[in-house]
Motif scaffolding. Structure first.
Motif, mmCIF file in Angstrom:
data_model
loop_
_atom_site.group_PDB
_atom_site.id
_atom_site.type_symbol
_atom_site.label_atom_id
_atom_site.label_comp_id
_atom_site.label_asym_id
_atom_site.label_seq_id
_atom_site.Cartn_x
_atom_site.Cartn_y
_atom_site.Cartn_z
ATOM 1 N N TYR A 97 0.843 -1.197 0.000
ATOM 2 C CA TYR A 97 0.000 0.000 0.000
ATOM 3 C C TYR A 97 0.881 1.250 0.000
ATOM 4 O O TYR A 97 2.026 1.237 0.456
ATOM 5 C CB TYR A 97 -0.899 0.033 1.248
ATOM 6 N N THR A 172 -2.764 5.742 6.881
ATOM 7 C CA THR A 172 -3.183 4.489 6.262
ATOM 8 C C THR A 172 -3.399 3.460 7.363
ATOM 9 O O THR A 172 -2.614 3.384 8.315
ATOM 10 C CB THR A 172 -2.121 3.987 5.265
ATOM 11 N N VAL A 174 -4.394 -0.749 8.133
ATOM 12 C CA VAL A 174 -4.585 -2.118 7.671
ATOM 13 C C VAL A 174 -5.319 -2.862 8.772
ATOM 14 O O VAL A 174 -4.821 -2.970 9.900
ATOM 15 C CB VAL A 174 -3.250 -2.815 7.338
ATOM 16 N N ASN A 175 -6.511 -3.322 8.458
ATOM 17 C CA ASN A 175 -7.362 -4.013 9.422
ATOM 18 C C ASN A 175 -7.531 -3.193 10.705
ATOM 19 O O ASN A 175 -7.518 -3.713 11.815
ATOM 20 C CB ASN A 175 -6.798 -5.400 9.735
ATOM 21 N N VAL A 221 0.676 -6.224 1.957
ATOM 22 C CA VAL A 221 -0.590 -6.656 2.527
ATOM 23 C C VAL A 221 -0.949 -8.022 1.955
ATOM 24 O O VAL A 221 -0.366 -8.468 0.970
ATOM 25 C CB VAL A 221 -1.711 -5.640 2.263
ATOM 26 N N ASP A 225 -7.012 -8.693 3.794
ATOM 27 C CA ASP A 225 -6.777 -7.439 4.502
ATOM 28 C C ASP A 225 -7.701 -6.338 3.977
ATOM 29 O O ASP A 225 -8.000 -6.275 2.779
ATOM 30 C CB ASP A 225 -5.333 -6.976 4.340
ATOM 31 N N VAL A 227 -7.713 -2.295 3.679
ATOM 32 C CA VAL A 227 -6.774 -1.173 3.695
ATOM 33 C C VAL A 227 -7.563 0.123 3.516
ATOM 34 O O VAL A 227 -8.360 0.249 2.581
ATOM 35 C CB VAL A 227 -5.709 -1.300 2.595
ATOM 36 N N HIS A 240 -10.204 -3.727 -0.253
ATOM 37 C CA HIS A 240 -9.827 -5.011 0.336
ATOM 38 C C HIS A 240 -8.989 -5.790 -0.672
ATOM 39 O O HIS A 240 -9.098 -5.602 -1.887
ATOM 40 C CB HIS A 240 -11.053 -5.817 0.760
#
Length: 282
Positions: A97, A172, A174-175, A221, A225, A227, A240
């Motif tokens: 990402y 940013t 992630v999860n 990622v 996940d 994002v 995703h």
């Protein structure tokens, strides 16, 4: 600040304006944001991205900035939208990402000064400049497959006008966990400078997009996940990760690799900017 979005509404494409938690079409129809099928907020003829701009990323690379920005191109076939799936091809491992602010051109722009460039900007949106670093050993310099593979350029959720880019926070997730945390104030070259620089030799048309760079801590990622990129005043772009149903063909072309260059880039360095041998990582 007005925010415009493009959605698929009853099978047709509509530009809508946001009113609270609803999107309103010109014919009066309303749809809840959470229920809308989003499209990229603009239809660019080109997407141009700066390589390196945020000071935190420069420090992460243990390098220095070039005297002027350098760029690469993402084909429009890579476009994706808020809520869209980001496809990591089967057989690839290093899909990173990169949360960014995207500049959207509002009128034909050529040979303007940085002081004039703001008059040619329609507004701003959020981008996630995904990179498929398994192909880092190929397309040297252009990064065509690294950054231009299908689905790797989500934009959205909307186009915000009258937004001041100065002093804005970019994060940013992630999860749900913060993985990048930066500010537009750490950019070496601001939005107006980037537009003026590109427009010296390349005509920019309404809808064209310039990606302004990412802060430190771009990392891979995995399928499953979620994002999200959040920019103060621009909202939150959510995507995703899924795995492609078929592997990259092996009967032609360079194949995905796990070279030192690939690992260096995906896990926290960038070979083309470091100029030194990347340290081994465990």
């Amino acid at each position: 600040m007005p925010e415009y979005r493009r959605i698929l509404l009853d099978g047709a494409v509509f530009e809508v304006i946001r009113e609270g938690d609803e999107l309103v079409a010109a014919d009066g129809r309303r749809v809840k944001i959470a229920e809308a099928h989003h499209l990229p907020p603009v239809v660019p003829s080109k997407v141009v991205a700066v390589h390196l701009n945020h000071r935190s990323r420069v420090e992460e690379f243990a390098t220095s900035l070039p005297p002027a920005p350098t760029y690469f191109h993402k084909p429009t076939s890579a476009l994706n939208a808020h809520g869209g799936a980001i496809v990591r091809p089967d057989g690839c491992k290093y899909l990173n990402y990169e949360g960014e602010v995207a500049i959207v051109i509002g009128r034909t722009c050529r040979n303007v000064s940085p002081a004039e460039a703001g008059d040619y900007i329609a507004g701003y949106t959020i981008a996630n400049d995904y990179g498929l670093h398994d192909f880092r050993d190929t397309d040297a310099g252009s990064m065509l497959r690294v950054k231009g593979s299908d689905t790797l350029c989500p934009l959205g959720p909307g186009l915000v006008t009258d937004w001041d880019f100065r002093g804005k926070r970019l994060r940013t997730y992630v999860n749900g966990e913060v993985v990048q945390d930066g500010s537009t104030d750490e950019m070496e070259w601001d939005m107006h400078y980037l537009v003026a620089d590109i427009a010296r030799t390349i005509t920019l048309y309404p809808g064209d997009v310039l990606l302004s760079g990412t802060p430190a801590n771009s990392r891979p990622v995995q399928p499953g996940d979620v994002v999200e990129v959040e920019v103060e005043g621009l909202g939150r772009l959510t995507n995703h990760i899924v795995i492609g149903p078929v592997a990259v063909r092996d009967d032609c072309g360079a194949q995905p690799t796990t070279s030192e260059e690939v690992l260096s880039t995906a896990l926290g360095g960038d070979w083309e900017f470091r100029g030194i041998r990347a340290p081994q990582r465990t």
